[in-house]
Design a protein around this motif. Structure first.
Motif, PDB file in Angstrom:
ATOM      1  N   LEU A 239      89.824 -25.007 -61.930  1.00  0.00           N
ATOM      2  CA  LEU A 239      90.535 -26.264 -61.689  1.00  0.00           C
ATOM      3  C   LEU A 239      89.593 -27.468 -61.824  1.00  0.00           C
ATOM      4  CD1 LEU A 239      93.428 -27.049 -60.980  1.00  0.00           C
ATOM      5  CD2 LEU A 239      92.795 -27.011 -58.575  1.00  0.00           C
ATOM      6  N   ALA A 240      88.357 -27.307 -61.341  1.00  0.00           N
ATOM      7  CA  ALA A 240      87.413 -28.429 -61.357  1.00  0.00           C
ATOM      8  C   ALA A 240      86.646 -28.515 -62.671  1.00  0.00           C
ATOM      9  CB  ALA A 240      86.433 -28.296 -60.196  1.00  0.00           C
ATOM     10  N   GLY A 241      86.822 -27.522 -63.557  1.00  0.00           N
ATOM     11  CA  GLY A 241      86.137 -27.539 -64.841  1.00  0.00           C
ATOM     12  C   GLY A 241      84.640 -27.320 -64.727  1.00  0.00           C
ATOM     13  N   ILE A 242      84.221 -26.445 -63.799  1.00  0.00           N
ATOM     14  CA  ILE A 242      82.789 -26.160 -63.624  1.00  0.00           C
ATOM     15  C   ILE A 242      82.414 -24.960 -64.489  1.00  0.00           C
ATOM     16  CG2 ILE A 242      81.009 -25.441 -61.975  1.00  0.00           C
ATOM     17  CD1 ILE A 242      82.801 -26.755 -59.784  1.00  0.00           C
ATOM     18  N   THR A 243      81.330 -25.090 -65.250  1.00  0.00           N
ATOM     19  CA  THR A 243      80.838 -23.966 -66.046  1.00  0.00           C
ATOM     20  C   THR A 243      79.696 -23.288 -65.293  1.00  0.00           C
ATOM     21  OG1 THR A 243      81.359 -25.282 -67.987  1.00  0.00           O
ATOM     22  CG2 THR A 243      80.087 -23.276 -68.351  1.00  0.00           C
ATOM     23  N   VAL A 244      79.792 -21.971 -65.189  1.00  0.00           N
ATOM     24  CA  VAL A 244      78.811 -21.208 -64.415  1.00  0.00           C
ATOM     25  C   VAL A 244      77.716 -20.710 -65.363  1.00  0.00           C
ATOM     26  CG1 VAL A 244      78.518 -19.212 -62.894  1.00  0.00           C
ATOM     27  CG2 VAL A 244      80.660 -20.508 -62.870  1.00  0.00           C
ATOM     28  N   PRO A 245      76.428 -20.835 -64.981  1.00  0.00           N
ATOM     29  CA  PRO A 245      75.353 -20.326 -65.837  1.00  0.00           C
ATOM     30  C   PRO A 245      75.490 -18.828 -66.069  1.00  0.00           C
ATOM     31  CG  PRO A 245      74.459 -21.599 -64.001  1.00  0.00           C
ATOM     32  CD  PRO A 245      75.913 -21.446 -63.741  1.00  0.00           C
ATOM     33  N   GLU A 246      74.990 -18.407 -67.226  1.00  0.00           N
ATOM     34  CA  GLU A 246      75.145 -17.014 -67.627  1.00  0.00           C
ATOM     35  C   GLU A 246      74.532 -16.043 -66.611  1.00  0.00           C
ATOM     36  OE1 GLU A 246      73.262 -16.095 -71.311  1.00  0.00           O
ATOM     37  OE2 GLU A 246      75.042 -15.073 -72.057  1.00  0.00           O
ATOM     38  N   ARG A 247      73.343 -16.376 -66.155  1.00  0.00           N
ATOM     39  CA  ARG A 247      72.669 -15.467 -65.217  1.00  0.00           C
ATOM     40  C   ARG A 247      73.515 -15.266 -63.962  1.00  0.00           C
ATOM     41  NH1 ARG A 247      67.586 -13.308 -64.207  1.00  0.00           N
ATOM     42  NH2 ARG A 247      66.996 -13.112 -62.027  1.00  0.00           N
ATOM     43  N   ALA A 248      74.130 -16.347 -63.497  1.00  0.00           N
ATOM     44  CA  ALA A 248      74.962 -16.237 -62.295  1.00  0.00           C
ATOM     45  C   ALA A 248      76.175 -15.338 -62.557  1.00  0.00           C
ATOM     46  CB  ALA A 248      75.416 -17.621 -61.844  1.00  0.00           C
ATOM     47  N   GLU A 249      76.766 -15.456 -63.748  1.00  0.00           N
ATOM     48  CA  GLU A 249      77.914 -14.597 -64.070  1.00  0.00           C
ATOM     49  C   GLU A 249      77.494 -13.129 -64.087  1.00  0.00           C
ATOM     50  OE1 GLU A 249      80.845 -15.475 -63.923  1.00  0.00           O
ATOM     51  OE2 GLU A 249      81.408 -17.215 -65.131  1.00  0.00           O
ATOM     52  N   PHE A 250      76.310 -12.859 -64.637  1.00  0.00           N
ATOM     53  CA  PHE A 250      75.807 -11.475 -64.666  1.00  0.00           C
ATOM     54  C   PHE A 250      75.593 -10.960 -63.237  1.00  0.00           C
ATOM     55  CE2 PHE A 250      74.469  -9.796 -68.910  1.00  0.00           C
ATOM     56  CZ  PHE A 250      75.114 -10.751 -69.670  1.00  0.00           C
ATOM     57  N   ILE A 251      74.998 -11.812 -62.406  1.00  0.00           N
ATOM     58  CA  ILE A 251      74.731 -11.378 -61.028  1.00  0.00           C
ATOM     59  C   ILE A 251      76.059 -11.132 -60.302  1.00  0.00           C
ATOM     60  CG2 ILE A 251      73.780 -12.109 -58.807  1.00  0.00           C
ATOM     61  CD1 ILE A 251      71.629 -13.648 -60.410  1.00  0.00           C
ATOM     62  N   ARG A 252      77.054 -11.976 -60.578  1.00  0.00           N
ATOM     63  CA  ARG A 252      78.364 -11.757 -59.962  1.00  0.00           C
ATOM     64  C   ARG A 252      78.931 -10.399 -60.364  1.00  0.00           C
ATOM     65  NH1 ARG A 252      81.700 -17.475 -60.514  1.00  0.00           N
ATOM     66  NH2 ARG A 252      80.417 -18.673 -59.075  1.00  0.00           N
ATOM     67  N   VAL A 253      78.812 -10.078 -61.650  1.00  0.00           N
ATOM     68  CA  VAL A 253      79.354  -8.797 -62.117  1.00  0.00           C
ATOM     69  C   VAL A 253      78.606  -7.632 -61.475  1.00  0.00           C
ATOM     70  CG1 VAL A 253      79.556  -7.299 -64.137  1.00  0.00           C
ATOM     71  CG2 VAL A 253      80.300  -9.671 -64.286  1.00  0.00           C
ATOM     72  N   ILE A 254      77.276  -7.720 -61.434  1.00  0.00           N
ATOM     73  CA  ILE A 254      76.487  -6.609 -60.866  1.00  0.00           C
ATOM     74  C   ILE A 254      76.852  -6.407 -59.397  1.00  0.00           C
ATOM     75  CG2 ILE A 254      74.163  -5.831 -60.271  1.00  0.00           C
ATOM     76  CD1 ILE A 254      73.196  -7.525 -62.728  1.00  0.00           C
ATOM     77  N   THR A 255      76.846  -7.507 -58.620  1.00  0.00           N
ATOM     78  CA  THR A 255      77.110  -7.347 -57.190  1.00  0.00           C
ATOM     79  C   THR A 255      78.556  -6.905 -56.954  1.00  0.00           C
ATOM     80  OG1 THR A 255      77.469  -9.746 -57.118  1.00  0.00           O
ATOM     81  CG2 THR A 255      75.342  -8.934 -56.365  1.00  0.00           C
ATOM     82  N   CYS A 256      79.503  -7.422 -57.743  1.00  0.00           N
ATOM     83  CA  CYS A 256      80.897  -7.006 -57.577  1.00  0.00           C
ATOM     84  C   CYS A 256      81.061  -5.524 -57.881  1.00  0.00           C
ATOM     85  CB  CYS A 256      81.818  -7.814 -58.493  1.00  0.00           C
ATOM     86  SG  CYS A 256      82.353  -9.363 -57.787  1.00  0.00           S
ATOM     87  N   GLU A 257      80.435  -5.059 -58.954  1.00  0.00           N
ATOM     88  CA  GLU A 257      80.598  -3.645 -59.302  1.00  0.00           C
ATOM     89  C   GLU A 257      79.916  -2.743 -58.275  1.00  0.00           C
ATOM     90  OE1 GLU A 257      82.745  -2.495 -61.507  1.00  0.00           O
ATOM     91  OE2 GLU A 257      83.242  -4.576 -61.928  1.00  0.00           O
ATOM     92  N   LEU A 258      78.782  -3.198 -57.728  1.00  0.00           N
ATOM     93  CA  LEU A 258      78.175  -2.437 -56.626  1.00  0.00           C
ATOM     94  C   LEU A 258      79.157  -2.365 -55.460  1.00  0.00           C
ATOM     95  CD1 LEU A 258      74.487  -3.776 -56.596  1.00  0.00           C
ATOM     96  CD2 LEU A 258      75.183  -1.423 -57.039  1.00  0.00           C
ATOM     97  N   ASN A 259      79.808  -3.479 -55.189  1.00  0.00           N
ATOM     98  CA  ASN A 259      80.777  -3.538 -54.109  1.00  0.00           C
ATOM     99  C   ASN A 259      81.959  -2.602 -54.385  1.00  0.00           C
ATOM    100  OD1 ASN A 259      82.080  -6.420 -52.227  1.00  0.00           O
ATOM    101  ND2 ASN A 259      81.881  -4.287 -51.691  1.00  0.00           N
ATOM    102  N   ARG A 260      82.357  -2.501 -55.664  1.00  0.00           N
ATOM    103  CA  ARG A 260      83.469  -1.610 -56.016  1.00  0.00           C
ATOM    104  C   ARG A 260      83.082  -0.142 -55.743  1.00  0.00           C
ATOM    105  NH1 ARG A 260      87.433  -2.946 -59.445  1.00  0.00           N
ATOM    106  NH2 ARG A 260      86.116  -4.465 -60.481  1.00  0.00           N
ATOM    107  N   VAL A 261      81.856   0.212 -56.127  1.00  0.00           N
ATOM    108  CA  VAL A 261      81.403   1.581 -55.880  1.00  0.00           C
ATOM    109  C   VAL A 261      81.368   1.845 -54.372  1.00  0.00           C
ATOM    110  CG1 VAL A 261      79.508   3.211 -56.173  1.00  0.00           C
ATOM    111  CG2 VAL A 261      80.083   1.653 -58.030  1.00  0.00           C
ATOM    112  N   ALA A 262      80.828   0.878 -53.608  1.00  0.00           N
ATOM    113  CA  ALA A 262      80.757   1.041 -52.153  1.00  0.00           C
ATOM    114  C   ALA A 262      82.154   1.206 -51.567  1.00  0.00           C
ATOM    115  CB  ALA A 262      80.062  -0.170 -51.526  1.00  0.00           C
ATOM    116  N   SER A 263      83.104   0.412 -52.081  1.00  0.00           N
ATOM    117  CA  SER A 263      84.471   0.463 -51.573  1.00  0.00           C
ATOM    118  C   SER A 263      85.110   1.813 -51.888  1.00  0.00           C
ATOM    119  CB  SER A 263      85.272  -0.676 -52.198  1.00  0.00           C
ATOM    120  OG  SER A 263      86.640  -0.510 -51.946  1.00  0.00           O
ATOM    121  N   HIS A 264      84.930   2.295 -53.113  1.00  0.00           N
ATOM    122  CA  HIS A 264      85.524   3.581 -53.482  1.00  0.00           C
ATOM    123  C   HIS A 264      84.884   4.724 -52.695  1.00  0.00           C
ATOM    124  CE1 HIS A 264      88.033   1.660 -56.241  1.00  0.00           C
ATOM    125  NE2 HIS A 264      87.494   1.982 -57.398  1.00  0.00           N
ATOM    126  N   LEU A 265      83.574   4.596 -52.408  1.00  0.00           N
ATOM    127  CA  LEU A 265      82.923   5.641 -51.619  1.00  0.00           C
ATOM    128  C   LEU A 265      83.469   5.654 -50.196  1.00  0.00           C
ATOM    129  CD1 LEU A 265      79.222   5.326 -52.803  1.00  0.00           C
ATOM    130  CD2 LEU A 265      80.683   7.326 -53.076  1.00  0.00           C
TER     131      LEU A 265
END
Lengths: 155, 372
Positions: free
Chosen positions: B91-117
């Motif tokens: 909504l605010a038109g903010i672009t997120v740096p690439e490294r931050a997007e990668f870190i978001r994906v890594i931490t989210c997927e770790l969280n998904r594994v933790a949740s499924h476990l």
């Protein structure tokens, strides 16, 4: 059914813009990357069931129903968010009801999943979905007589 | 086994399951109408831990609402944060740096594994098997340690910010994640031998709790529930967001439609998440983890937008309406668990109570996410 065919059908139901010299239906293509939807349609409240039927026949999934209280305009908006699981395309259906008498027909008969979403919207906004089989509080206490997301509700 | 509930002429009785009952994994009440051991009607009664998060979203600034997002689906808190920050950024038109997007994906997927476990351990306890939980929590512990080091929290994470993430990850996180991925891969055959082939587990799962793809669509069920019914719907593929288009992974899907189908999807999804994490760690770019010039007092332009993420439980959606002030005018939080539970009443009709509880567990419900 392609999105343009759906748009054509919904345009027949949609509200027409009032201010333009030649009124156009309020069925607007939206950029998914900017708005999160591909098609945004405003329909008259009594015709939400017709719009729901079009999208049900196109095998869309109703993902959520919610309200927005536009107190300054004396209106409340009900938003229906649909998605098509095969393509990820999204359609938002909107209907505006007067704040003084917020009523519109239920879509429970078309989407059984609408039952709880409508009960929740009734909890939060006091919007009445006429014809709903069991419009009792879902998340609020069973004796709740307040609607916390109305803008004149103090909290 | 099922019972023809249409032709009942016998006496029924009503019994409450919950609101305090281990099988519901939280304060959920199910009003059961029973004929002996068979369910005639099962009506979920919600709202026992309703906290009106959506109102809180309206009466404080965007940033001050961030901690709330870790307290809805507390088992997979990062996904809710991701949906919220991404909706506001859109909504605010903010672009997120690439490294931050990668870190978001890594931490989210770790969280998904933790949740499924966590689900795996808790579900096996539902079915009477205690030991797998100890193994699952052992693996999950490694993820929590990794996430604790970068986010400062073990459960109710508040790590994402508008425009990036709060802290950069360090070399210890990168190497620790690699160690975890290798270890978790080596543990998967053990889980398969230990759980998937167990005859008692299979008898509780195979052919029990059948949910058709059409039922999922009619109720808006998403995540492993719809994928366990043969529909390859995954928001990460259907509406690619963040850095997900950069990685190769398959959508785990099973056409069994029963408890086993949903179990298979989650187990296969752990393997796919490990693939994503590995690729993201290998390709992790340098650079900043926060966008420049994100105003301290964020006022997105007037209008509304929708953003969906694939949480561990399904499609989590956020609809933000802005009136160009510091607070959101309206914040709708679309919970996947609410829709996933909704179909329980229809699908449990005529089932034996223990079978219905096995199905309830396979839906992987987190009650605070339903009640919000």
């Amino acid at each position: 059914m392609s999105l343009s065919a759906i748009k054509q059908k919904l345009a027949e139901i949609a509200v027409r813009s009032a201010d333009a010299a030649s009124p156009v239906p309020l069925a607007v293509d939206t950029a998914h990357a900017v708005r999160g939807t591909d098609l945004d349609v405003t329909v008259p409240p009594e015709r939400v069931t017709d719009a729901a039927r079009v999208l049900d026949e196109a095998a869309f999934m109703l993902e959520s129903i919610t309200g927005v209280d536009f107190i300054a305009e004396g209106q409340m908006e009900v938003v229906y968010d649909y998605t098509f699981t095969a393509s990820g395309e999204r359609v938002a259906i909107r209907a505006r009801v007067p704040r003084a008498k917020p009523e519109l027909p239920t879509v429970c008969g078309i989407h059984p999943g609408a039952n709880w979403h409508e009960r929740e919207t009734h909890d939060f906004f006091g919007i009445v979905f006429t014809g709903h089989p069991d419009l009792i509080p879902l998340l609020l206490p069973e004796d709740a007589d307040f609607h916390p997301l109305r803008k004149d509700y103090g909290a | 086994m099922s019972l023809d509930v249409q032709n009942l002429d016998r006496e029924t009785f009503v019994v409450n399951l919950g609101p305090q009952h281990p099988a519901t994994h939280g304060v959920l009440r199910i009003k059961l109408t029973m004929d002996g051991e068979y369910i005639v009607d099962a009506e979920p009664v919600l709202g026992y831990i309703h906290r009106m998060h959506e109102k809180m979203g309206e009466n404080r600034s965007y940033a001050k609402f961030l901690p709330n997002m870790g307290r809805m689906d507390y088992v997979a808190a990062l996904f809710n944060s991701h949906g919220y920050v991404a909706a506001v950024e859109r909504l605010a038109g903010i672009t997120v740096p690439e490294r931050a997007e990668f870190i978001r994906v890594i931490t989210c997927e770790l969280n998904r594994v933790a949740s499924h476990l966590l689900w795996l351990g808790a579900y096996l306890i539902d079915l009477g098997g205690f030991t797998p939980m100890l193994y699952a929590f052992d693996d999950r512990e490694m993820i929590l340690d990794l996430l604790e080091a970068v986010t400062g929290a073990r459960l109710t994470f508040c790590y994402f910010r508008f425009g990036g993430v709060a802290n950069d990850v360090d070399e210890n996180f990168v190497s620790g994640t690699r160690v975890f991925v290798a270890r978790m891969r080596s543990r998967m055959p053990m889980y398969e031998a230990f759980v998937s082939k167990n005859i008692i587990f299979r008898k509780r799962c195979e052919g029990i709790g059948v949910i058709s793809a059409e039922t999922c669509r009619r109720y808006g069920a998403t995540g492993p529930v719809i994928r366990g019914s043969g529909v390859a719907y995954d928001v990460r593929k259907a509406e690619p967001y963040s850095a997900y288009p950069r990685f190769q992974f398959n959508v785990a899907v099973s056409d069994l439609c029963d408890n086993m189908g949903r179990y298979r999807v989650r187990v296969d999804e752990i393997v796919e998440s490990l693939r994503i994490i590995e690729q993201a760690i290998d390709q992790l770019p340098g650079g900043p983890v926060m966008a420049e010039k994100v105003p301290r007092s964020l006022k997105p332009p007037k209008g509304d937008c929708y953003f969906n993420v694939e949480s561990a439980r399904g499609s989590f959606g956020v609809r933000v309406v802005s009136d160009a002030t510091e607070n959101a005018y309206r914040l709708k939080l679309r919970s996947p668990c609410l829709s996933n539970l909704h179909l329980f009443r229809e699908c449990s009709r005529g089932m034996l109570l223990p079978d219905a509880l096995a199905m309830l567990g396979s839906l992987d419900l987190v009650i605070p996410d339903i009640d919000r």
